[in-house]
Design a protein around this motif. Structure first.
Motif: not given
Length: 219
Positions: A19-26
Motif C-alpha cells: 500500500w505504501k509503495r503504491s502511494l509513494a509511486r502516486l
C-alpha cells in the motif's frame, strides 16, 4: 518524501508495505509532473470547478429534473457557477492538505499510525458536507439578488439545515433519500482522496493475495 528503496527496508506488514509503495509511486508521479505551483493551481482549480459543476448537474437532473426544467430553471442554471467555484476553492485547498498528510503517512512505521494519518481525509469529507450547506445557502442568497428577489441568508441556511435534520431523522423517507443522494453526488470531489486510499488498500490486498496464492501453489 522517502524513496521506494527506503520503504522496502522498513519492517511492516506485507499489505501495508505494498500500500505504501503504491502511494509513494502516486506521490512521485505528482511531484514529477506538477511543475510550478503558479501554473498548477489554476489548472487544479479549473478541474475542480468543472467537476463540481458536472456533479451538480448530474445530481440535479437525476434527483430533481422538474426543478432543472421548471419555472426556477434560470435560478438553478445560475446556481451552478458559485457552487462550482466555491466548491473548487475547498477542494483545491484540501488537495494540498491531503498531499501533505500522505507524505507524513509514508514516514510512519506502524499500521495504526499510517491509517490514522490517512483517515484525516474522512474528516475533510465530513467538513465538506457542512461546506456544501454553506455553499448552497450563500449561492442561493447571491442569486436571489441577481434575480432582484433578495432573500435572507439566514432563511436560506435554515432551509438546507432542515433538510439535513430531516434526512438524519428519517433517512428512508423519499424526500430524504433524494436529498442524501443529491448531497453525495455533489460532494463526490471531496471524497476523491478517500476513494483513492480505498482503491490503493484493496489493490494492495489483491496483490498480496496473488503472491501468497502463487507461493502456496509452488509450495
Amino acid at each position: 518524501m522517502p524513496t521506494l528503496n527506503t520503504l522496502r527496508k522498513l519492517r511492516m506488514r506485507p499489505v501495508m508495505a505494498i500500500w505504501k509503495r503504491s502511494l509513494a509511486r502516486l506521490l512521485d508521479y505528482y511531484e514529477t509532473n506538477r511543475g510550478s505551483l503558479i501554473s498548477f493551481f489554476p489548472k487544479l482549480f479549473l478541474f475542480f470547478t468543472l467537476l463540481n459543476m458536472s456533479c451538480y448537474w448530474l445530481a440535479l437532473l437525476t434527483a430533481y429534473p422538474e426543478e432543472a426544467f421548471g419555472d426556477e430553471r434560470i435560478h438553478y442554471f445560475m446556481l451552478q457557477f458559485p457552487v462550482g467555484i466555491l466548491g473548487a476553492l475547498f477542494d483545491s485547498l484540501s488537495f494540498f492538505i491531503t498531499v501533505w498528510i500522505a507524505k507524513r503517512a509514508l514516514k510512519t512505521t506502524s499500521l495504526a499510525s499510517y491509517i490514522a494519518h490517512l483517515s484525516v481525509d474522512i474528516v475533510i469529507a465530513i467538513v465538506a458536507t457542512w461546506w456544501v450547506l454553506f455553499v448552497f445557502s450563500f449561492s442561493g442568497w447571491l442569486i436571489s439578488f441577481i434575480q432582484q428577489s433578495p432573500e435572507s441568508l439566514t432563511n436560506r441556511a435554515e432551509v438546507y439545515e432542515s433538510r439535513v435534520i430531516a434526512a438524519v431523522k428519517d433517512p428512508v423517507n423519499k424526500d430524504s433519500l433524494k436529498n442524501i443522494y443529491f448531497g453525495v453526488v455533489v460532494g463526490i470531489s471531496a471524497m476523491l482522496p478517500t476513494f483513492t486510499h480505498l482503491f490503493l488498500s484493496v489493490r494492495a490486498i489483491g496483490i498480496y493475495l496473488r503472491k501468497y496464492a502463487q507461493r502456496w501453489r509452488l509450495g
